[in-house]
Motif scaffolding. Structure first.
Motif, PDB file in Angstrom:
ATOM      1  N   SER A 148       0.831  -1.213   0.000  1.00  0.00           N
ATOM      2  CA  SER A 148       0.000   0.000   0.000  1.00  0.00           C
ATOM      3  C   SER A 148       0.862   1.259   0.000  1.00  0.00           C
ATOM      4  CB  SER A 148      -0.947  -0.002   1.205  1.00  0.00           C
ATOM      5  OG  SER A 148      -0.224   0.002   2.425  1.00  0.00           O
ATOM      6  N   ASP A 149       1.955   1.224   0.748  1.00  0.00           N
ATOM      7  CA  ASP A 149       2.879   2.362   0.790  1.00  0.00           C
ATOM      8  C   ASP A 149       3.475   2.611  -0.595  1.00  0.00           C
ATOM      9  OD1 ASP A 149       4.439   4.412   1.948  1.00  0.00           O
ATOM     10  OD2 ASP A 149       6.111   3.034   2.275  1.00  0.00           O
ATOM     11  N   LYS A 150       3.907   1.532  -1.265  1.00  0.00           N
ATOM     12  CA  LYS A 150       4.498   1.660  -2.595  1.00  0.00           C
ATOM     13  C   LYS A 150       3.474   2.088  -3.652  1.00  0.00           C
ATOM     14  CE  LYS A 150       8.059  -1.779  -1.544  1.00  0.00           C
ATOM     15  NZ  LYS A 150       8.512  -3.178  -1.744  1.00  0.00           N
ATOM     16  N   ALA A 151       2.182   1.790  -3.387  1.00  0.00           N
ATOM     17  CA  ALA A 151       1.128   2.171  -4.337  1.00  0.00           C
ATOM     18  C   ALA A 151       0.680   3.620  -4.149  1.00  0.00           C
ATOM     19  CB  ALA A 151      -0.075   1.239  -4.186  1.00  0.00           C
ATOM     20  N   GLY A 152       1.233   4.291  -3.134  1.00  0.00           N
ATOM     21  CA  GLY A 152       0.913   5.701  -2.927  1.00  0.00           C
ATOM     22  C   GLY A 152      -0.237   5.984  -1.983  1.00  0.00           C
ATOM     23  N   VAL A 153      -0.701   4.958  -1.256  1.00  0.00           N
ATOM     24  CA  VAL A 153      -1.764   5.167  -0.268  1.00  0.00           C
ATOM     25  C   VAL A 153      -1.204   6.013   0.883  1.00  0.00           C
ATOM     26  CG1 VAL A 153      -3.333   4.042   1.358  1.00  0.00           C
ATOM     27  CG2 VAL A 153      -2.880   2.990  -0.869  1.00  0.00           C
ATOM     28  N   ARG A 154      -2.033   6.936   1.402  1.00  0.00           N
ATOM     29  CA  ARG A 154      -1.567   7.827   2.471  1.00  0.00           C
ATOM     30  C   ARG A 154      -2.523   7.844   3.647  1.00  0.00           C
ATOM     31  NH1 ARG A 154      -0.289  13.039  -1.162  1.00  0.00           N
ATOM     32  NH2 ARG A 154       0.970  12.015  -2.761  1.00  0.00           N
ATOM     33  N   SER A 155      -2.014   8.299   4.779  1.00  0.00           N
ATOM     34  CA  SER A 155      -2.853   8.476   5.962  1.00  0.00           C
ATOM     35  C   SER A 155      -3.994   9.430   5.649  1.00  0.00           C
ATOM     36  CB  SER A 155      -2.022   9.039   7.121  1.00  0.00           C
ATOM     37  OG  SER A 155      -0.982   8.170   7.465  1.00  0.00           O
ATOM     38  N   LYS A 156      -5.165   9.124   6.190  1.00  0.00           N
ATOM     39  CA  LYS A 156      -6.393   9.919   6.041  1.00  0.00           C
ATOM     40  C   LYS A 156      -7.084   9.731   4.698  1.00  0.00           C
ATOM     41  CE  LYS A 156      -6.408  14.147   7.712  1.00  0.00           C
ATOM     42  NZ  LYS A 156      -5.982  15.539   7.981  1.00  0.00           N
ATOM     43  N   ASP A 157      -6.537   8.903   3.785  1.00  0.00           N
ATOM     44  CA  ASP A 157      -7.269   8.580   2.555  1.00  0.00           C
ATOM     45  C   ASP A 157      -8.569   7.860   2.922  1.00  0.00           C
ATOM     46  OD1 ASP A 157      -5.390   9.652   0.879  1.00  0.00           O
ATOM     47  OD2 ASP A 157      -4.529   7.739   0.235  1.00  0.00           O
ATOM     48  N   LYS A 158      -9.682   8.267   2.318  1.00  0.00           N
ATOM     49  CA  LYS A 158     -10.949   7.583   2.507  1.00  0.00           C
ATOM     50  C   LYS A 158     -11.037   6.424   1.520  1.00  0.00           C
ATOM     51  CE  LYS A 158     -13.330  11.846   3.841  1.00  0.00           C
ATOM     52  NZ  LYS A 158     -14.357  12.837   3.439  1.00  0.00           N
ATOM     53  N   ILE A 159     -11.455   5.258   1.993  1.00  0.00           N
ATOM     54  CA  ILE A 159     -11.632   4.096   1.127  1.00  0.00           C
ATOM     55  C   ILE A 159     -13.114   4.024   0.768  1.00  0.00           C
ATOM     56  CG2 ILE A 159     -11.342   1.606   0.889  1.00  0.00           C
ATOM     57  CD1 ILE A 159      -9.251   1.759   3.125  1.00  0.00           C
ATOM     58  N   LEU A 160     -13.454   4.422  -0.447  1.00  0.00           N
ATOM     59  CA  LEU A 160     -14.853   4.479  -0.879  1.00  0.00           C
ATOM     60  C   LEU A 160     -15.366   3.130  -1.367  1.00  0.00           C
ATOM     61  CD1 LEU A 160     -14.822   7.873  -2.841  1.00  0.00           C
ATOM     62  CD2 LEU A 160     -15.203   7.476  -0.393  1.00  0.00           C
ATOM     63  N   LYS A 161     -14.479   2.385  -2.076  1.00  0.00           N
ATOM     64  CA  LYS A 161     -14.878   1.078  -2.593  1.00  0.00           C
ATOM     65  C   LYS A 161     -13.723   0.087  -2.472  1.00  0.00           C
ATOM     66  CE  LYS A 161     -18.300   2.560  -6.073  1.00  0.00           C
ATOM     67  NZ  LYS A 161     -18.673   2.500  -7.522  1.00  0.00           N
ATOM     68  N   ILE A 162     -14.080  -1.177  -2.306  1.00  0.00           N
ATOM     69  CA  ILE A 162     -13.109  -2.271  -2.304  1.00  0.00           C
ATOM     70  C   ILE A 162     -13.537  -3.243  -3.388  1.00  0.00           C
ATOM     71  CG2 ILE A 162     -12.031  -4.128  -0.969  1.00  0.00           C
ATOM     72  CD1 ILE A 162     -13.008  -2.578   1.570  1.00  0.00           C
ATOM     73  N   ASP A 163     -12.740  -3.352  -4.448  1.00  0.00           N
ATOM     74  CA  ASP A 163     -13.116  -4.188  -5.597  1.00  0.00           C
ATOM     75  C   ASP A 163     -14.548  -3.875  -6.055  1.00  0.00           C
ATOM     76  OD1 ASP A 163     -10.732  -5.475  -6.047  1.00  0.00           O
ATOM     77  OD2 ASP A 163     -11.178  -7.118  -4.668  1.00  0.00           O
ATOM     78  N   ASN A 164     -14.816  -2.592  -6.206  1.00  0.00           N
ATOM     79  CA  ASN A 164     -16.093  -2.079  -6.723  1.00  0.00           C
ATOM     80  C   ASN A 164     -17.267  -2.248  -5.756  1.00  0.00           C
ATOM     81  OD1 ASN A 164     -17.002  -0.561  -8.952  1.00  0.00           O
ATOM     82  ND2 ASN A 164     -18.163  -2.304  -9.732  1.00  0.00           N
ATOM     83  N   GLU A 165     -17.004  -2.676  -4.532  1.00  0.00           N
ATOM     84  CA  GLU A 165     -18.063  -2.775  -3.515  1.00  0.00           C
ATOM     85  C   GLU A 165     -17.977  -1.561  -2.589  1.00  0.00           C
ATOM     86  OE1 GLU A 165     -19.435  -5.535   0.285  1.00  0.00           O
ATOM     87  OE2 GLU A 165     -18.103  -6.365  -1.238  1.00  0.00           O
ATOM     88  N   ILE A 166     -19.086  -0.859  -2.403  1.00  0.00           N
ATOM     89  CA  ILE A 166     -19.110   0.329  -1.545  1.00  0.00           C
ATOM     90  C   ILE A 166     -18.744  -0.062  -0.114  1.00  0.00           C
ATOM     91  CG2 ILE A 166     -20.605   2.115  -0.555  1.00  0.00           C
ATOM     92  CD1 ILE A 166     -22.177   2.068  -3.193  1.00  0.00           C
ATOM     93  N   SER A 167     -17.852   0.694   0.493  1.00  0.00           N
ATOM     94  CA  SER A 167     -17.327   0.343   1.811  1.00  0.00           C
ATOM     95  C   SER A 167     -18.154   0.910   2.959  1.00  0.00           C
ATOM     96  CB  SER A 167     -15.887   0.845   1.945  1.00  0.00           C
ATOM     97  OG  SER A 167     -15.856   2.265   1.916  1.00  0.00           O
ATOM     98  N   ARG A 168     -18.946   1.937   2.684  1.00  0.00           N
ATOM     99  CA  ARG A 168     -19.729   2.558   3.759  1.00  0.00           C
ATOM    100  C   ARG A 168     -20.674   1.530   4.379  1.00  0.00           C
ATOM    101  NH1 ARG A 168     -20.233   7.967   4.802  1.00  0.00           N
ATOM    102  NH2 ARG A 168     -21.876   8.575   6.249  1.00  0.00           N
ATOM    103  N   GLY A 169     -20.651   1.437   5.685  1.00  0.00           N
ATOM    104  CA  GLY A 169     -21.489   0.472   6.380  1.00  0.00           C
ATOM    105  C   GLY A 169     -20.759  -0.798   6.761  1.00  0.00           C
ATOM    106  N   LEU A 170     -19.577  -1.019   6.186  1.00  0.00           N
ATOM    107  CA  LEU A 170     -18.790  -2.199   6.548  1.00  0.00           C
ATOM    108  C   LEU A 170     -18.148  -2.001   7.910  1.00  0.00           C
ATOM    109  CD1 LEU A 170     -16.826  -3.053   3.260  1.00  0.00           C
ATOM    110  CD2 LEU A 170     -18.804  -4.264   4.194  1.00  0.00           C
ATOM    111  N   ARG A 171     -18.096  -3.080   8.699  1.00  0.00           N
ATOM    112  CA  ARG A 171     -17.314  -3.056   9.931  1.00  0.00           C
ATOM    113  C   ARG A 171     -15.835  -3.143   9.552  1.00  0.00           C
ATOM    114  NH1 ARG A 171     -20.550  -7.422  10.984  1.00  0.00           N
ATOM    115  NH2 ARG A 171     -18.667  -8.698  11.111  1.00  0.00           N
ATOM    116  N   ILE A 172     -14.967  -2.778  10.479  1.00  0.00           N
ATOM    117  CA  ILE A 172     -13.530  -2.820  10.197  1.00  0.00           C
ATOM    118  C   ILE A 172     -13.101  -4.233   9.837  1.00  0.00           C
ATOM    119  CG2 ILE A 172     -11.217  -2.548  11.194  1.00  0.00           C
ATOM    120  CD1 ILE A 172     -12.288  -0.203  12.799  1.00  0.00           C
TER     121      ILE A 172
END
Length: 413
Positions: A148-172
Motif C-alpha cells: 500500500s505504501d508503494k502504491a501511494g496510499v496515504r494516511s487519512k485517505d478515505k476508502i470508498l470502494k473495495i473491488d467495486n463494492e461500496i465500503s460505507r457500512g462495513l465493519r472494520i
C-alpha cells in the motif's frame, strides 16, 4: 393487513380454511415465543429476567418458520443446524454493532482466525492500518515499504470502494477481510484524498513483514542529529529501541529525533517502556479511564531515566501516528522532555480487550479510554503538534521532507 380478496365461492372455502387455521394459530400462539425455540440451549439467564426478549424470540421463530433459503439442499438437517448457528453469530454481531463503537466488534470463526494471525504478525495483505471516522472507512497509516505504501496510499485517505463494492457500512473486520487475500493476488481500492476527485489504486497483495525500527545520522560534528524512525509498537520494540538509544549515546551528540509518522501504534506496554528511558520512576505515562465513578488504571514510568536536561528531543508525528504513538508523544511533551513537530495525530485513544466467546469466536471490546498524564483525551481530536508543518503534494512528489527539516532546525538551535 394488505391482503386483497375477490368474492367468489372459492373465497368462502378459503375463508373457512382460514377460520380453521386461525384456531390452529391461536392455540399455537398461546405458547410463549421462547418456549417455541427448541434448537438452542441456555436461553434463560439473569439478563433475560431484566430485559423483555419476546420481540427477539418472535423474530427468531418467524425466520425459522417462514424463511425459505435459496438453496434447496439447505433443507437438510445438517444445513439447518449450520443456518441456526449463523443466526446466533449474526445476532451477536447486531448486539455489538448497537454499541456504536467501530473498534468493538464480534469476530465469528473465520474473522477470529484472521485477527489472531494479525497479532502473531503472520498474514498476507496490502499492509495498512484502517479505521472508521464519521462512519467512513479511512486509512490510519500504510506500513513502511508495504504494497500500500508503494502504491501511494496515504494516511487519512478515505476508502470508498473495495473491488467495486461500496465500503460505507462495513465493519472494520469486514473491510479487512475484503482487502486481504492470498499473496500475489490484486485488490482495487477507490480512494478519496482531501475531498478531491476519487481515484483508483491497484495493489498486489504480499506477505507483510511488520517493520519496526530504523536509525540514521544527519549532519556532522557538533551539528550531528540522530534519528530513530519507529514504525510500530510490537513486543520486540522496547528491546530494539533500547539498542537504538545505545547507538545514539555512542555518537556523542545530544540531538535526538524520534520519528513516529505513519506509526499506527501497538502494545501499550511497549510505549510505557520507551517513555521510561526519559522519565523518572513513578511518573504517569498514561491513564486508562473506565468511566464515571470507576477507578483509573495508571501506567507509570519504570524510571530508566538515562538522559539529563541537556538532551534535545523532537518527536515527529502526522495523521498516521495513532494509539501508542500518541501515548509516547503526549507523555514526553507534557513533562517538557520533547517538542512535537508535524501534523495533528489520528486520535485513537481507546483500549481494546480480546475476549474469547467460544473456542472459535472472540469479541474485541473497548474497555477504556486513554488519557495523557494531565488527563487530556487522545480520542477523536488527536494531539496537535507544538509546531505545525504540513507536507503538500509537491513536497511528496519531490521527496522533500519539510517536517524533518524543521525538526533539525529546532534541535540545532
Amino acid at each position: 393487513m394488505y391482503r386483497r380478496f375477490i368474492s367468489s365461492p372459492v373465497t368462502l372455502i378459503c375463508l373457512t380454511g382460514l377460520a380453521f387455521g386461525a384456531g390452529f394459530y391461536t392455540g399455537r400462539n398461546s405458547i410463549s415465543e421462547i418456549e417455541r425455540v427448541t434448537q438452542l440451549s441456555a436461553k434463560d439467564n439473569e439478563i433475560s429476567k431484566q430485559v423483555d426478549f419476546t420481540p427477539f424470540w418472535k423474530a427468531w421463530n418467524i425466520l425459522n418458520d417462514k424463511y425459505v433459503q435459496a438453496d434447496i439442499a439447505s433443507s437438510s438437517e445438517i444445513n439447518k443446524n449450520l443456518y441456526t448457528q449463523k443466526l446466533v453469530w449474526g445476532a451477536i454481531s447486531g448486539l455489538v454493532a448497537a454499541v456504536g463503537d467501530p473498534y468493538t466488534i464480534f469476530l465469528p470463526p473465520a474473522e477470529s482466525e484472521i485477527f489472531k494471525g494479525d497479532i502473531s504478525g503472520n498474514f498476507s495483505g496490502v499492509g495498512m492500518e484502517i479505521g472508521i471516522r464519521n462512519e467512513e472507512l479511512i486509512v490510519i497509516a500504510p506500513l513502511k515499504d508495504s504494497p500500500s505504501d508503494k502504491a501511494g496510499v496515504r494516511s487519512k485517505d478515505k476508502i470508498l470502494k473495495i473491488d467495486n463494492e461500496i465500503s460505507r457500512g462495513l465493519r472494520i473486520d469486514e473491510a479487512v477481510g475484503k482487502i486481504r487475500g492470498p499473496e500475489g493476488t490484486k485488490v482495487t481500492l477507490l480512494l478519496q484524498r482531501d475531498d478531491k476527485e476519487p481515484f483508483e489504486v491497484n495493489i498486489t497483495r504480499a506477505i507483510i513483514d511488520l517493520p519496526t525500527i530504523k536509525t540514521e545520522m544527519k549532519g556532522a560534528g557538533s551539528s550531528k542529529v540522530f534519528i530513530i524512525s519507529l514504525y510500530g509498537f510490537s513486543a520486540k520494540s522496547p528491546g530494539l529501541f533500547r539498542n537504538a538509544l545505545k547507538e545514539f549515546i555512542g555518537t556523542g551528540t545530544d540531538k535526538l529525533i524520534i520519528d513516529l509518522r505513519g506509526n499506527p501504534g501497538g502494545y501499550l506496554e511497549a510505549a510505557v517502556d520507551m517513555a521510561s528511558f526519559f522519565l523518572p520512576d513513578g511518573k504517569v505515562v498514561v491513564r486508562e479511564y473506565y468511566g464515571e465513578g470507576e477507578a483509573e488504571n495508571v501506567h507509570r514510568s519504570r524510571g530508566y531515566d538515562i538522559f539529563n536536561d541537556k538532551l534535545k528531543l523532537v518527536i515527529l508525528v502526522n495523521a498516521g501516528s495513532a494509539s501508542a504513538s500518541e501515548i509516547l508523544a503526549g507523555a514526553l511533551r507534557e513533562y517538557g522532555r520533547a517538542t512535537i513537530v508535524g501534523e495533528t495525530t489520528f486520535g485513537k485513544g481507546s483500549v481494546q480487550e480480546l475476549v474469547d466467546i467460544t473456542d472459535e469466536t472472540s469479541l474485541k471490546v473497548t474497555v477504556a479510554r486513554w488519557l495523557t498524564p494531565k488527563g487530556i483525551s487522545i480520542s477523536e481530536n488527536g494531539l496537535d503538534p507544538d509546531i505545525k508543518v504540513m507536507l503538500n503534494e509537491e513536497d511528496i512528489k519531490n521527496n522533500k521532507d519539510r517536517q524533518l527539516e524543521k525538526a533539525i532546525e529546532i534541535i540545532s538551535k
